[in-house]
Design a protein around this motif. Sequence first.
Motif, PDB file in Angstrom:
ATOM      1  N   GLN A  72      21.380 -16.557 -23.369  1.00  0.00           N
ATOM      2  CA  GLN A  72      22.584 -15.737 -23.157  1.00  0.00           C
ATOM      3  C   GLN A  72      23.541 -15.474 -24.522  1.00  0.00           C
ATOM      4  O   GLN A  72      23.946 -14.302 -24.446  1.00  0.00           O
ATOM      5  CB  GLN A  72      23.445 -15.985 -22.087  1.00  0.00           C
ATOM      6  CG  GLN A  72      22.673 -15.894 -20.533  1.00  0.00           C
ATOM      7  CD  GLN A  72      23.317 -16.654 -19.583  1.00  0.00           C
ATOM      8  OE1 GLN A  72      24.441 -17.316 -19.634  1.00  0.00           O
ATOM      9  NE2 GLN A  72      22.850 -16.714 -18.559  1.00  0.00           N
ATOM     10  N   ILE A  73      23.141 -16.238 -25.475  1.00  0.00           N
ATOM     11  CA  ILE A  73      24.178 -16.316 -26.627  1.00  0.00           C
ATOM     12  C   ILE A  73      23.970 -14.860 -27.220  1.00  0.00           C
ATOM     13  O   ILE A  73      24.857 -14.266 -27.803  1.00  0.00           O
ATOM     14  CB  ILE A  73      23.839 -17.453 -27.489  1.00  0.00           C
ATOM     15  CG1 ILE A  73      24.352 -18.825 -26.924  1.00  0.00           C
ATOM     16  CG2 ILE A  73      24.460 -17.179 -28.893  1.00  0.00           C
ATOM     17  CD1 ILE A  73      24.092 -19.959 -27.637  1.00  0.00           C
ATOM     18  N   GLY A  74      22.808 -14.455 -27.471  1.00  0.00           N
ATOM     19  CA  GLY A  74      22.547 -13.267 -27.972  1.00  0.00           C
ATOM     20  C   GLY A  74      23.479 -11.983 -27.585  1.00  0.00           C
ATOM     21  O   GLY A  74      24.208 -11.304 -28.122  1.00  0.00           O
ATOM     22  N   GLN A  75      23.027 -11.857 -26.221  1.00  0.00           N
ATOM     23  CA  GLN A  75      23.904 -10.614 -25.699  1.00  0.00           C
ATOM     24  C   GLN A  75      25.425 -10.850 -25.765  1.00  0.00           C
ATOM     25  O   GLN A  75      26.241  -9.893 -26.015  1.00  0.00           O
ATOM     26  CB  GLN A  75      23.570 -10.621 -24.062  1.00  0.00           C
ATOM     27  CG  GLN A  75      22.237 -10.137 -23.767  1.00  0.00           C
ATOM     28  CD  GLN A  75      22.008  -8.733 -23.848  1.00  0.00           C
ATOM     29  OE1 GLN A  75      22.789  -8.016 -24.443  1.00  0.00           O
ATOM     30  NE2 GLN A  75      20.886  -8.167 -23.601  1.00  0.00           N
ATOM     31  N   ALA A  76      25.960 -12.146 -25.542  1.00  0.00           N
ATOM     32  CA  ALA A  76      27.513 -12.295 -25.717  1.00  0.00           C
ATOM     33  C   ALA A  76      27.943 -12.097 -27.078  1.00  0.00           C
ATOM     34  O   ALA A  76      28.955 -11.470 -27.196  1.00  0.00           O
ATOM     35  CB  ALA A  76      27.662 -13.913 -25.292  1.00  0.00           C
ATOM     36  N   LEU A  77      27.292 -12.397 -28.085  1.00  0.00           N
ATOM     37  CA  LEU A  77      27.669 -12.211 -29.277  1.00  0.00           C
ATOM     38  C   LEU A  77      27.418 -10.709 -29.855  1.00  0.00           C
ATOM     39  O   LEU A  77      28.636 -10.164 -30.293  1.00  0.00           O
ATOM     40  CB  LEU A  77      26.803 -12.941 -30.605  1.00  0.00           C
ATOM     41  CG  LEU A  77      26.782 -14.363 -30.516  1.00  0.00           C
ATOM     42  CD1 LEU A  77      26.075 -14.797 -31.834  1.00  0.00           C
ATOM     43  CD2 LEU A  77      28.272 -14.721 -30.746  1.00  0.00           C
TER      44      LEU A  77
END
Length: 238
Positions: free
Chosen positions: A11-16
């Motif tokens: 989920q980190i990619g989308q959040a960034l």
Amino acid sequence: MRALSSSKDAQIGQALLAKWREMSPQVRAEATNVMLRGGPDRTRLLLEAVKNGDVQTWQLDPYKPRLFMDRDPAVRDLARALFEQSPAQREQVLKQYQAALNIEGDVARGKEVFKRVCSKCHALDGVGVAVGPKLGTVRNHPTSELLVDIIMPSKSIEQGYETYVVDLASGEILDGVMSAHTPATITLRQEQQRETVISRENIRRMYVSNVSMMPDGLEKQVSIQQMADLLAFLKAAR
Ligand code: HEC
């Protein structure tokens, strides 16, 4: 942001990316590192964002050498489609920007252009960081040659400032200008002077890229008048 770089959470990619536009250039450099070191899915996500216009192509220029050599053919192909320009295309842009040689530039405005576009890699007149070569003596170069260095950066790559692409045993790929190196480690330097120390025993392969880290699509960030201002600043500053 640095703490995130060791996490592979999907989920980190989308959040960034959702926060991308709010980031300062320094934070964005760290976030780019998180995106590029988080596995092929995150890298692809970043390139898709460039393709969709959510991330501007020039923000990834410093990572072109690494993206062009990615292990994942889908990443390589997408990166080349997004960033690669033929020498003929660059010649065309050069012709267009030669108009800047006949326009009076403004040194103070040129310094602002330098701050905005160049200072993440070059230091001059008290602004910026030294990732690329020091530009204190380029005022001695003919202005027309300076313009070529700026518009067609990969045409001649300044010795000692080549971009290295490093293949790690873990499967990751990194790039940057070599700064410190010892028998046990090398240090790669990236935009905003972000440094990564790599243990030599983790290196599988290392080579010099024939692509410069310099932005290739400068015309998207700098108008012809702004180029005249920038050249005036480079000729005046020390
Ligand atoms: C992402 C980092 C980066 C950015 C941004 C960048 N440069 Fe560079 N620049 C480099 C590196 C690395 C080199 C050395 C490799 C090469 O010659 O292409 C270089 C080389 C140069 C050279 C050749 C130096 C010489 O001694 O011949 C000039 C001139 C130059 N840059 C000007 C600029 C200007 C003006 C800008 C802003 C419009 C800019 N650069 C933006 C990294 C960068």
